[in-house]
Design a protein around this motif. Structure first.
Motif, PDB file in Angstrom:
ATOM      1  N   VAL A 222      31.442  23.960  -5.426  1.00 50.20           N
ATOM      2  CA  VAL A 222      30.625  23.978  -4.316  1.00 50.20           C
ATOM      3  C   VAL A 222      29.855  25.461  -4.219  1.00 50.20           C
ATOM      4  O   VAL A 222      28.498  25.272  -4.056  1.00 50.20           O
ATOM      5  CB  VAL A 222      31.303  23.524  -3.080  1.00 50.20           C
ATOM      6  CG1 VAL A 222      30.324  23.599  -1.809  1.00 50.20           C
ATOM      7  CG2 VAL A 222      31.845  21.956  -3.082  1.00 50.20           C
ATOM      8  N   GLU A 223      30.588  26.362  -4.481  1.00 55.43           N
ATOM      9  CA  GLU A 223      30.001  27.595  -4.413  1.00 55.43           C
ATOM     10  C   GLU A 223      28.977  27.990  -5.450  1.00 55.43           C
ATOM     11  O   GLU A 223      27.884  28.588  -5.227  1.00 55.43           O
ATOM     12  CB  GLU A 223      31.185  28.724  -4.264  1.00 55.43           C
ATOM     13  CG  GLU A 223      31.571  28.914  -2.958  1.00 55.43           C
ATOM     14  CD  GLU A 223      32.771  30.016  -2.640  1.00 55.43           C
ATOM     15  OE1 GLU A 223      32.890  30.512  -3.737  1.00 55.43           O
ATOM     16  OE2 GLU A 223      33.329  29.832  -1.716  1.00 55.43           O
ATOM     17  N   GLN A 225      27.016  25.670  -6.704  1.00 55.53           N
ATOM     18  CA  GLN A 225      26.107  24.740  -6.384  1.00 55.53           C
ATOM     19  C   GLN A 225      25.139  25.472  -5.485  1.00 55.53           C
ATOM     20  O   GLN A 225      23.896  25.797  -5.627  1.00 55.53           O
ATOM     21  CB  GLN A 225      26.600  23.476  -6.100  1.00 55.53           C
ATOM     22  CG  GLN A 225      26.728  22.608  -7.276  1.00 55.53           C
ATOM     23  CD  GLN A 225      27.593  21.242  -7.181  1.00 55.53           C
ATOM     24  OE1 GLN A 225      28.145  21.058  -5.772  1.00 55.53           O
ATOM     25  NE2 GLN A 225      27.775  20.347  -7.801  1.00 55.53           N
ATOM     26  N   THR A 226      25.823  25.920  -4.379  1.00 51.36           N
ATOM     27  CA  THR A 226      25.186  26.661  -3.410  1.00 51.36           C
ATOM     28  C   THR A 226      24.573  27.699  -3.946  1.00 51.36           C
ATOM     29  O   THR A 226      23.054  27.953  -3.711  1.00 51.36           O
ATOM     30  CB  THR A 226      26.148  27.144  -2.233  1.00 51.36           C
ATOM     31  OG1 THR A 226      26.990  26.072  -1.903  1.00 51.36           O
ATOM     32  CG2 THR A 226      25.306  27.620  -1.007  1.00 51.36           C
ATOM     33  N   SER A 227      25.044  28.762  -4.653  1.00 47.61           N
ATOM     34  CA  SER A 227      24.355  29.859  -4.972  1.00 47.61           C
ATOM     35  C   SER A 227      23.162  29.734  -6.233  1.00 47.61           C
ATOM     36  O   SER A 227      22.153  30.426  -6.060  1.00 47.61           O
ATOM     37  CB  SER A 227      25.097  30.871  -5.329  1.00 47.61           C
ATOM     38  OG  SER A 227      25.938  30.349  -6.830  1.00 47.61           O
ATOM     39  N   ARG A 229      21.164  27.256  -5.840  1.00 52.42           N
ATOM     40  CA  ARG A 229      20.196  26.625  -5.122  1.00 52.42           C
ATOM     41  C   ARG A 229      19.303  27.676  -4.496  1.00 52.42           C
ATOM     42  O   ARG A 229      18.246  27.499  -4.022  1.00 52.42           O
ATOM     43  CB  ARG A 229      20.512  25.674  -4.098  1.00 52.42           C
ATOM     44  CG  ARG A 229      20.664  24.275  -4.327  1.00 52.42           C
ATOM     45  CD  ARG A 229      20.438  23.541  -3.339  1.00 52.42           C
ATOM     46  NE  ARG A 229      21.175  23.839  -1.976  1.00 52.42           N
ATOM     47  CZ  ARG A 229      22.644  23.139  -1.966  1.00 52.42           C
ATOM     48  NH1 ARG A 229      23.113  22.394  -2.920  1.00 52.42           N
ATOM     49  NH2 ARG A 229      23.385  23.318  -0.896  1.00 52.42           N
ATOM     50  N   LYS A 230      19.921  28.939  -4.379  1.00 50.29           N
ATOM     51  CA  LYS A 230      19.077  29.864  -3.695  1.00 50.29           C
ATOM     52  C   LYS A 230      18.002  30.570  -4.444  1.00 50.29           C
ATOM     53  O   LYS A 230      17.794  30.538  -5.666  1.00 50.29           O
ATOM     54  CB  LYS A 230      20.230  31.183  -3.381  1.00 50.29           C
ATOM     55  CG  LYS A 230      21.002  31.009  -1.896  1.00 50.29           C
ATOM     56  CD  LYS A 230      21.889  32.110  -1.753  1.00 50.29           C
ATOM     57  CE  LYS A 230      22.733  31.744  -0.573  1.00 50.29           C
ATOM     58  NZ  LYS A 230      23.852  32.473  -0.623  1.00 50.29           N
TER      59      LYS A 230
ATOM     60  N   GLU B 120      18.901  30.957   7.552  1.00 47.58           N
ATOM     61  CA  GLU B 120      19.875  29.693   7.640  1.00 47.58           C
ATOM     62  C   GLU B 120      21.170  30.078   8.198  1.00 47.58           C
ATOM     63  O   GLU B 120      21.706  29.193   8.726  1.00 47.58           O
ATOM     64  CB  GLU B 120      20.072  29.266   6.019  1.00 47.58           C
ATOM     65  CG  GLU B 120      19.149  28.090   5.769  1.00 47.58           C
ATOM     66  CD  GLU B 120      19.266  27.767   4.409  1.00 47.58           C
ATOM     67  OE1 GLU B 120      20.488  27.464   4.202  1.00 47.58           O
ATOM     68  OE2 GLU B 120      18.493  27.517   3.498  1.00 47.58           O
ATOM     69  N   GLU B 121      21.686  31.263   7.906  1.00 48.10           N
ATOM     70  CA  GLU B 121      22.911  31.819   8.403  1.00 48.10           C
ATOM     71  C   GLU B 121      22.825  31.761   9.876  1.00 48.10           C
ATOM     72  O   GLU B 121      23.795  31.477  10.532  1.00 48.10           O
ATOM     73  CB  GLU B 121      23.253  33.018   7.909  1.00 48.10           C
ATOM     74  CG  GLU B 121      24.737  33.477   7.810  1.00 48.10           C
ATOM     75  CD  GLU B 121      24.924  34.584   7.273  1.00 48.10           C
ATOM     76  OE1 GLU B 121      23.980  35.402   6.681  1.00 48.10           O
ATOM     77  OE2 GLU B 121      26.173  35.280   7.238  1.00 48.10           O
ATOM     78  N   ARG B 124      22.627  28.289  11.340  1.00 50.61           N
ATOM     79  CA  ARG B 124      24.120  27.595  11.334  1.00 50.61           C
ATOM     80  C   ARG B 124      25.040  28.092  12.332  1.00 50.61           C
ATOM     81  O   ARG B 124      25.729  27.456  13.080  1.00 50.61           O
ATOM     82  CB  ARG B 124      24.710  27.772  10.006  1.00 50.61           C
ATOM     83  CG  ARG B 124      24.421  26.767   8.870  1.00 50.61           C
ATOM     84  CD  ARG B 124      25.335  26.760   7.850  1.00 50.61           C
ATOM     85  NE  ARG B 124      25.748  28.092   7.198  1.00 50.61           N
ATOM     86  CZ  ARG B 124      24.730  28.568   6.222  1.00 50.61           C
ATOM     87  NH1 ARG B 124      23.762  27.987   5.916  1.00 50.61           N
ATOM     88  NH2 ARG B 124      24.949  29.649   5.710  1.00 50.61           N
TER      89      ARG B 124
END
Lengths: 230, 230
Positions: A222-223, A225-227, A229-230, B120-121, B124
């Motif tokens: 998950v991490e 994928q998140t990074s 996408r940045k 975004e942070e 959230r």
């Protein structure tokens, strides 16, 4: 059906938060009904009993639900007076609460972060875990248990050090628990794990290895994928 | 010099952790000596009394230091019985400990993150703060204070909502405390802030605005530098 003396405990087999409550009930000699929850597919019962967090453990006693493992330990210690977990004097209680909070909020969080991270973040978390363990080594030094001669509040909260931390170390190929650096903690682990009431509730190591390897991979994925996408 | 009845409190004027301890001592009617610390240039006394965290508050009573604000509140409530902060029954105590933990670990952390982040942070963190406040609104509903008719444990821990959260909102141009959405909390803020013993310890708003604006800028600057090095 009548509620058993110690009520119902909703738990999950590998959760250190649940295991510390199971230990407390064992040490008090309080019978209870145990309900295994699937924390990845929460039951309506769990969501009803802990609507705020939807997390285990929940202890239901006298028909009333109590959540948060440390809050449950305090409750158990007040309701069942035998084999006290906390000392009676205010300063002793404050010390125990301080170290329980430290073990749960510092060491446990850093160790989890060290398991579920890579690169610089991982290095920092390993370093913080070792530093937190140094504090606990100093606090323990000269005593059999954090509570003195008997297992108490801090031992139960810090208990994950004795059976989960070695699993994290093996999975993430890291060294936190160096026995030459932490002789008091090493001796404590040995006494604690081998206490007959503690031993009974330790999950099998192979199952823990499989479970935490899978969790780690999921979190790292998950991490990534998140990074990306940045 | 003899130690005064309530001992010595090491604090910092704007720390919500310190202010909740000052309030508890006031409600108990316990005299104490107050020592203002410079938390950006810690005194040898503070580092000696709280070697693990080096943080305020520290209460020194009977010559012994106690750290961690919630641990100190428990200590105060056990030592000075008048005007109890926690209920006496185990379930009432468990509930109060649960909500105090929730206010301190969820709402307070999200609100701080909302103040000290961008993009975004920040979005959230604002959303999480509002959700946490919804939980507290539901818990409070129908009562004057979280503890019932009198100010208690949860009120002291959640007290930052009444005087720091509005300051965070003003600085970060955000809205968390919508009075139409949170009628119970809004009424509670009014009763709590205007309680004569609470009011005495509220830092001046203009000083808080200046202090937290500066802290926020410093934290955002460090984060910008860290992310631009990546």
């Amino acid at each position: 059906m009548e509620e058993s003396q110690g009520g119902k405990l909703l738990g999950f087999w590998v959760s250190p938060y649940v295991i510390r409550v199971k230990w407390a009930l064992k040490l008090k000699g309080v019978e209870h009904e145990y309900i295994e929850e699937d924390v990845f597919n929460k039951s309506p019962l769990l969501l009803k009993l802990n609507p705020v967090h939807g997390q285990v453990p929940v202890l239901v006693h006298d028909g009333k639900p109590i959540s948060e493992s440390i809050v449950i330990l305090e409750y158990i210690d007040q309701v069942w007076k035998q084999n006290p977990l906390l000392p009676q004097d205010p300063f002793g209680r404050a010390k125990a609460r301080f170290w329980a909070k430290f073990a749960a909020e510092k060491l446990q969080e850093y160790a989890w972060k060290a398991l579920c991270s890579r690169g610089e973040e991982h290095e920092r978390a390993v370093k913080s875990s070792i530093e937190a363990l140094e504090n606990m080594e100093e606090e323990l030094n000269g005593k059999k248990y954090f509570g003195g001669d008997k297992i108490g509040f801090v031992d139960l909260v810090a208990g994950f050090i004795s059976y989960q931390l070695p699993v994290y170390e093996e999975i993430a190929c890291m060294k936190i628990l160096d026995s030459s650096k932490f002789p008091a903690i090493t001796k404590w682990i040995d006494s604690f794990r081998n206490h007959p009431l503690i031993e009974q509730e330790l999950p099998p190591k192979d199952k823990m290895l499989a479970y935490f390897s899978k969790r780690r991979n999921e979190i790292l994925l998950v991490e990534n994928q998140t990074s990306s996408r940045k």
